[in-house]
Structure formats: structure tokens, C-alpha cells
Write a protein that holds these residues in place. Structure first.
Motif, mmCIF file in Angstrom:
data_model
loop_
_atom_site.group_PDB
_atom_site.id
_atom_site.type_symbol
_atom_site.label_atom_id
_atom_site.label_comp_id
_atom_site.label_asym_id
_atom_site.label_seq_id
_atom_site.Cartn_x
_atom_site.Cartn_y
_atom_site.Cartn_z
ATOM 1 N N UNK A 1 -61.495 -4.599 -23.738
ATOM 2 C CA UNK A 1 -60.484 -4.307 -24.749
ATOM 3 C C UNK A 1 -61.086 -4.250 -26.146
ATOM 4 N N UNK A 2 -60.401 -3.527 -27.026
ATOM 5 C CA UNK A 2 -60.782 -3.513 -28.446
ATOM 6 C C UNK A 2 -60.465 -4.873 -29.056
ATOM 7 N N UNK A 3 -61.085 -5.148 -30.186
ATOM 8 C CA UNK A 3 -60.805 -6.410 -30.876
ATOM 9 C C UNK A 3 -59.333 -6.485 -31.270
ATOM 10 N N UNK A 4 -58.757 -5.385 -31.691
ATOM 11 C CA UNK A 4 -57.347 -5.363 -32.086
ATOM 12 C C UNK A 4 -56.448 -5.759 -30.912
ATOM 13 N N UNK A 5 -56.739 -5.246 -29.747
ATOM 14 C CA UNK A 5 -55.931 -5.564 -28.564
ATOM 15 C C UNK A 5 -56.105 -7.036 -28.164
ATOM 16 N N UNK A 6 -57.319 -7.560 -28.279
ATOM 17 C CA UNK A 6 -57.561 -8.981 -28.012
ATOM 18 C C UNK A 6 -56.772 -9.837 -28.991
ATOM 19 N N UNK A 7 -56.792 -9.458 -30.273
ATOM 20 C CA UNK A 7 -56.034 -10.193 -31.285
ATOM 21 C C UNK A 7 -54.547 -10.205 -30.946
#
Length: 99
Positions: free
Chosen positions: A75-81
Motif C-alpha cells: 500500500x501507499x503511505x497515504x493508504x496506510x495512514x
């Protein structure tokens, strides 16, 4: 459901780096991350001081936990966040919750 395995996300005190892992003993594993960061170990979590637990999920089977870990790592960092913020909107340390 009996939980034997966990995926977890740790971060540093500034919330700038995240580490995703899988374990069968979340207390021991978080302790290892803390020890590594205090002793300047060269592991990723140790190097970036990622010992603050901010998210975790329990699984009955190792295969399911490993599959989920691999999914999250893609996942992208944004999705993890966004995932973290669904259960922990302030990114508070959950270390005391698991100890």
C-alpha cells in the motif's frame, strides 16, 4: 476466534516512518523493537526508532497474517495512514494496550 498471530504497524515519535510486521507474540516483538532502537541496531525498525505501536490486527492462522502483512506493505503511505486512522485517529501509542 482465537488470536495466535498479529500484523502490526509501529512508528517513531515523530510519526514520519512506519514499519509493518507479523508476529505470534506482540508483546515480545514490540519489546524487541524498543531494545533495537535503544541499542542502535541496524534493523529497519531500530534504525528509524519505530517502536511505538499504532495499529494491529489479530489472526488465527499464520498464513492469513502473512498475507495481510504483504498486502499492507504494498500500500501507499497515504493508504496506510488512513488504515491507522480508522482505529487510532490521533496516532496514540498503543504499547500500554498490549502490555
Amino acid at each position: 476466534m482465537f488470536t495466535n498471530f498479529y500484523i502490526y504497524i509501529t512508528t517513531n515519535q515523530y510519526r514520519t516512518t512506519v514499519y509493518i510486521g507479523v508476529t505470534n507474540n506482540i508483546q515480545r516483538r514490540i519489546g524487541q523493537h524498543y531494545f533495537d532502537s535503544q541499542n542502535e541496531k541496524k534493523s529497519f525498525a531500530g534504525k528509524y526508532n519505530c517502536y511505538e505501536l499504532v495499529y494491529y490486527e489479530g489472526f488465527q492462522y499464520a498464513k492469513d497474517a502473512i498475507t495481510r502483512e504483504k498486502q499492507l506493505k504494498r500500500w501507499s503511505r497515504q493508504k496506510k495512514n488512513q488504515l491507522i486512522e480508522t482505529v487510532n485517529p490521533k496516532w496514540e501509542s498503543l504499547n500500554n494496550e498490549v502490555f
